[in-house]
Design an enzyme around this catalytic site. Structure first.
Site, PDB file in Angstrom:
ATOM      1  N   GLY A  63      18.442  16.786 -42.523  1.00 26.04           N
ATOM      2  CA  GLY A  63      17.012  16.889 -42.242  1.00 26.04           C
ATOM      3  C   GLY A  63      16.387  15.529 -42.433  1.00 26.04           C
ATOM      4  O   GLY A  63      16.995  14.650 -43.043  1.00 26.04           O
ATOM      5  N   CYS A  90      24.506  16.180 -45.543  1.00 23.75           N
ATOM      6  CA  CYS A  90      23.423  15.204 -45.653  1.00 23.75           C
ATOM      7  C   CYS A  90      22.274  15.760 -46.492  1.00 23.75           C
ATOM      8  O   CYS A  90      22.439  16.006 -47.665  1.00 23.75           O
ATOM      9  CB  CYS A  90      22.967  14.763 -44.256  1.00 23.75           C
ATOM     10  SG  CYS A  90      21.971  13.267 -44.317  1.00 23.75           S
ATOM     11  N   TYR A  91      21.116  15.998 -45.901  1.00 20.31           N
ATOM     12  CA  TYR A  91      20.015  16.577 -46.680  1.00 20.31           C
ATOM     13  C   TYR A  91      20.448  17.877 -47.343  1.00 20.31           C
ATOM     14  O   TYR A  91      20.146  18.138 -48.511  1.00 20.31           O
ATOM     15  CB  TYR A  91      18.808  16.825 -45.764  1.00 20.31           C
ATOM     16  CG  TYR A  91      17.617  17.403 -46.487  1.00 20.31           C
ATOM     17  CD1 TYR A  91      16.661  16.570 -47.055  1.00 20.31           C
ATOM     18  CD2 TYR A  91      17.470  18.781 -46.625  1.00 20.31           C
ATOM     19  CE1 TYR A  91      15.586  17.101 -47.747  1.00 20.31           C
ATOM     20  CE2 TYR A  91      16.397  19.323 -47.312  1.00 20.31           C
ATOM     21  CZ  TYR A  91      15.452  18.476 -47.870  1.00 20.31           C
ATOM     22  OH  TYR A  91      14.394  19.005 -48.552  1.00 20.31           O
ATOM     23  N   HIS A 178      27.568  12.974 -41.680  1.00 21.32           N
ATOM     24  CA  HIS A 178      27.405  13.991 -40.635  1.00 21.32           C
ATOM     25  C   HIS A 178      28.736  14.283 -39.949  1.00 21.32           C
ATOM     26  O   HIS A 178      29.117  13.584 -39.021  1.00 21.32           O
ATOM     27  CB  HIS A 178      26.391  13.510 -39.588  1.00 21.32           C
ATOM     28  CG  HIS A 178      24.985  13.526 -40.091  1.00 21.32           C
ATOM     29  ND1 HIS A 178      24.201  14.644 -40.071  1.00 21.32           N
ATOM     30  CD2 HIS A 178      24.238  12.554 -40.663  1.00 21.32           C
ATOM     31  CE1 HIS A 178      23.020  14.368 -40.597  1.00 21.32           C
ATOM     32  NE2 HIS A 178      23.022  13.102 -40.967  1.00 21.32           N
ATOM     33  N   SER A 232      19.218  32.442  -8.531  1.00 22.45           N
ATOM     34  CA  SER A 232      18.766  31.171  -7.969  1.00 22.45           C
ATOM     35  C   SER A 232      19.928  30.381  -7.381  1.00 22.45           C
ATOM     36  O   SER A 232      19.729  29.398  -6.689  1.00 22.45           O
ATOM     37  CB  SER A 232      18.110  30.340  -9.065  1.00 22.45           C
ATOM     38  OG  SER A 232      19.091  29.952 -10.019  1.00 22.45           O
ATOM     39  N   GLY A 233      21.140  30.794  -7.706  1.00 24.08           N
ATOM     40  CA  GLY A 233      22.299  29.999  -7.303  1.00 24.08           C
ATOM     41  C   GLY A 233      22.761  29.086  -8.437  1.00 24.08           C
ATOM     42  O   GLY A 233      23.822  28.478  -8.356  1.00 24.08           O
ATOM     43  N   GLY A 234      21.951  29.009  -9.492  1.00 24.13           N
ATOM     44  CA  GLY A 234      22.338  28.185 -10.638  1.00 24.13           C
ATOM     45  C   GLY A 234      23.306  28.925 -11.550  1.00 24.13           C
ATOM     46  O   GLY A 234      23.578  30.110 -11.357  1.00 24.13           O
ATOM     47  N   VAL A 235      23.816  28.199 -12.546  1.00 18.95           N
ATOM     48  CA  VAL A 235      24.827  28.756 -13.435  1.00 18.95           C
ATOM     49  C   VAL A 235      24.278  29.929 -14.249  1.00 18.95           C
ATOM     50  O   VAL A 235      24.901  30.990 -14.328  1.00 18.95           O
ATOM     51  CB  VAL A 235      25.307  27.681 -14.454  1.00 18.95           C
ATOM     52  CG1 VAL A 235      26.466  28.195 -15.263  1.00 18.95           C
ATOM     53  CG2 VAL A 235      25.642  26.393 -13.756  1.00 18.95           C
ATOM     54  N   SER A 237      21.588  32.089 -14.113  1.00 17.63           N
ATOM     55  CA  SER A 237      21.263  33.401 -13.544  1.00 17.63           C
ATOM     56  C   SER A 237      22.517  34.044 -12.957  1.00 17.63           C
ATOM     57  O   SER A 237      22.674  35.263 -12.993  1.00 17.63           O
ATOM     58  CB  SER A 237      20.143  33.301 -12.506  1.00 17.63           C
ATOM     59  OG  SER A 237      20.544  32.578 -11.376  1.00 17.63           O
TER      60      SER A 237
END
Ligand code: XMP
Length: 538
Positions: A63, A90-91, A178, A232-235, A237
């Site tokens: 953080g 870390c934090y 980290h 929509s043709g996207g990944v 949806s």
């Protein structure tokens, strides 16, 4: 945030407590890369609520605050004393040290960036099978100067006398650096060691388990009701639709609004390939003319976006109404037939980062602007089915492959909702769309042939429709349009750099476009990072 009972967990859930930096999402992803389900919770969640989720382990994230700063995020002691295995980072490491009675001090020696850590002490859990010297990524001002009682110091760095501690008995672990960032050479191994050796978790969260669990959940959620989904043709949806289809079959109707602003082959990919691969019931609305007339004469980018968004919603809304009407009870209308089940659900491809960024998991996440169908009128009230809301993008792709979604869709690069409408600088017309579509198809073909698709984030091709320049093509002078290639590399589209594509690939794209697309006589390359430039030109 998402009740564990509703998530596909493969059994064990690791809670990542977010102390307010950018790191919690990255930690959650790394845990999942280790095939263990993880969920992010805010540090403000009461310890009792965290523990009620019965986590198999808890990771406290980094953080931005100093543990001594006023209003610094607090850690309830119960989180580290309840018997659940804990890893502080870390934090989170410092907060944990304090809660357990250790000492954290402002030593004045800040460490930032790559640092050499020395793994000390007896054979350890976190550092098993790792070298004694390792490069780690640090970012801290305060340091733990005395480990809590019962905790063995297992690593140090020049600026942190206690850079890691472990207590195998209470299963409490911490590192100052980290491990989730790739600059920490053995970071992932540290996380895996914590999960498997420290917390005793058996990795079981795989894409095939996830897909099966999500399918079962959708089935339970939806029951026998009918569902609609905008594709929509996207990944996102596409994978969401495929999942719901496998869960409830022909109770699902998908709607694809073809606004005519897609790239070459993309409408066919949805109408033919996706349907063939998944068997979804698809309604295609050909709205090309409608969008073109609405966009006639418009050159301002934001106005274009608004018009495209507005028309999209209207068309989708009409299609939804038609579907609802088609399934309304005929018995209620006196038809004497058995009532059909109501259309009650709308599928959304909301992903986990959307859920986390919109501040929680209780309500509906913000629906993406352009495909926002939240604006549907009240007589079309739907409840949301969001089967991907626990997943990151790369996991959605894996689930998509698992479900048989065509690779061309699964690996599709981001493409804006308003499509080519915002890649034509100037008025959008049918002719200009055709020019851009051909130029774009060539660029994509060559990038694919060069094997570069997964190296670049996306490569918009932009048509400067109102600009003309002189050229010679064949025997004569021409007065054609320039196109701009905008290849970018990015992690999340918030920032980006222009991709140094090989010259020979650029040369092939350029010569093919100018040879094959008559109206284009110049190909230029955009060499601007983001910021200051955005990825899209409009
Ligand atoms: P910018 O141009 O803002 O783009 O650097 C960042 C990412 O967002 C995409 N983009 C959009 N996506 N509707 C969308 O759905 C839009 O209006 C829109 N504008 C930009 C862009 O392709 C890039 O991936």
């Amino acid at each position: 945030m998402i009740p564990t009972s509703q998530a596909a967990t493969g059994g064990d859930t690791v809670l990542v407590v977010d102390f307010g930096a950018q790191y919690a999402q990255l930690i959650a992803r790394r845990v999942r890369e280790a095939d263990v389900y993880s969920e992010i919770v805010p540090h403000t969640m009461p310890a009792a609520e965290m523990l009620a989720k019965q986590p198999a382990a808890i990771i406290l994230s980094g953080g931005p605050a100093s543990v001594y700063a006023e209003g610094a995020p607090a850690l309830e002691e119960a989180v580290v004393t309840a018997g659940v295995p804990v890893l502080g980072i870390c934090y989170g490491f410092q907060a944990m040290a304090r809660a357990l009675g250790g000492t954290v001090e402002r030593t004045g020696g800040r460490e930032y960036g790559q640092t050499d850590a020395t793994v000390a002490g007896p054979p350890t859990t976190l550092f098993a099978d790792q070298p004694d010297q390792q490069v780690v990524w640090m970012s801290h001002g305060d340091a733990v100067t005395a480990a809590p009682e019962g905790c063995v110091v297992t690593a140090r760095t020049p600026g942190a006398p206690v850079a890691a501690f472990e207590d195998d008995e209470r299963r409490l672990y911490g590192v100052q650096w980290h491990p989730e960032v790739l600059h920490s050479a053995f970071g992932q191994q540290v996380l895996v060691n914590f999960l498997t050796r420290g917390a005793g978790i058996t990795p079981a969260w795989t894409s095939s388990n996830v897909a099966q669990d999500l399918i079962a959940q959708v089935r339970e959620q939806v029951g026998e009701d009918r569902v609609i989904c905008g594709l929509s043709g996207g990944v996102d949806s596409s994978v969401a639709a495929a999942l719901v289809q496998q869960a409830v079959g022909d109770q699902l109707t998908c709607v694809f609004v073809d606004h005519g602003l897609l790239r070459e082959g993309e409408a066919e990919q949805v109408e033919d390939d996706f349907v063939a691969a998944t068997g979804v019931d698809l309604v295609v609305v050909d709205a090309k003319e409608r969008f073109l007339s609405a966009l006639a004469g418009v050159t301002d980018p934001e106005t274009k976006r608004k018009i495209i968004g507005r028309e999209f919603i209207r068309v989708f809304e009409q299609a939804a109404r038609d579907i609802v009407r088609a399934h309304q009870s005929e018995a209620g209308d006196g038809g004497g037939q058995e009532a059909d089940h109501p259309v009650r659900w709308l599928v959304q491809g909301t992903l986990y980062p959307d859920v986390v960024e919109s501040g929680g998991g209780t309500g509906a996440a913000n629906i993406k602007s352009h495909h926002n169908v939240g604006g549907l009128p009240e007589d079309l009230e739907f409840a949301l089915v969001e089967p991907l809301r626990t997943l990151f993008k790369d996991e959605v792709r894996q689930v998509g492959l698992e479900l048989g979604v065509p690779e061309g869709i699964v690996w599709r690069q981001p493409f804006p909702g308003p499509g080519l409408g915002i890649r034509i600088i100037g008025e959008v017309t049918a002719d200009r769309l055709e020019i851009l579509r051909r130029a774009d198809a060539i660029a994509r073909e060559e990038l694919t042939a060069a094997g570069l698709d997964r190296d670049i984030w996306q490569c918009p091709v932009v048509l400067l429709a109102d600009v003309r320049s002189v050229g010679v093509q064949g025997d004569g002078r021409t007065y054609g349009h320039p196109v701009v290639l905008r290849p970018v590399s990015s992690e999340d589209a918030m920032t980006a750099d222009w991709t140094r594509l090989p010259y020979d690939v650029l040369a092939r794209i350029s010569s093919r476009i100018t040879n094959e697309v008559e109206e284009v006589n110049r190909v230029t390359l955009d060499v601007t990072s983001k910021p200051p430039g955005t990825i899209e030109w409009e």
